[in-house]
Design a protein around this motif. Structure first.
Motif: not given
Length: 191
Positions: A1-2, A4, A76, A80-81, A83, A108-109, A112, A156
């Motif tokens: 994940a970005t 993390k 997501a 955290l994400a 998206y 989480e992302n 997942q 991105q």
């Protein structure tokens, strides 16, 4: 994940390049002095879709969300994400955010979240178009391409962390027409 990976870089992870699913983390790393100055660039624009592996489950206008004939909607985590943030913006724009909270399953992302739908643990999900488009025909099922005016751009970006001839050449290769065609074929828009 970005998020993390961003934290790992700040704590000394030995990465040479960082390809993020957003622009925020590369900008932060740049402002914090962790990058090669002037190396940050946008390599792709992510697109969000509502997808189900079931044929004809998702209608082409996205009314499936409003009708609510489902138990679980995967997405997501918006905290955290990138998206997940976009998915929250879509649901808010449609006036469905509060109503669908009890049915939302958060990954989480985006990977997942996609797995929740692919495995059948959620009937549908707000996922990345690149996950179902791949570099060929789309994955089986049904989908609604969420209009991009319903969410902030998923810009991105990449950035060089440790300058070397190899990292400069690879970053230049990613910006080549050959790679841009691959990125577009894989379900992204280009900047």
């Amino acid at each position: 994940a970005t998020g993390k990976q961003y934290a790992q870089i700040r704590h000394g992870a030995p990465f040479d390049l960082f390809f993020a699913a957003d622009s925020r983390r590369p900008e932060l790393l740049e402002s914090e002095g962790f990058t090669q100055p002037g190396s940050r660039f946008t390599y792709a624009l992510g697109k969000l879709v509502l997808w189900s592996p079931l044929p004809a489950y998702v209608d082409p206008q996205g009314k499936t969300l409003e009708q609510g004939d489902f138990k679980h909607l995967a997405m997501a985590n918006p905290r955290l994400a990138p998206y997940g943030k976009a998915a929250r913006e879509v649901l808010q724009a449609l006036g469905l955010w509060q109503r669908l909270q009890p049915r939302t399953v958060r990954g989480e992302n985006i990977g997942q979240a996609f797995q929740f739908v692919k495995s059948g643990n959620a009937e549908l999900g707000l996922v990345a178009w690149s996950q179902i488009k791949r570099a060929g025909p789309p994955a089986p099922g049904s989908h609604w391409a969420v209009p991009t005016l319903l969410y902030s751009p998923i810009e991105q970006q990449a950035v060089v962390l440790k300058p070397s001839k190899a990292t400069r050449e690879f970053a230049a290769f990613v910006r080549s027409n050959e790679v841009k065609a691959l990125i577009r074929d894989s379900g992204y828009d280009l900047p």
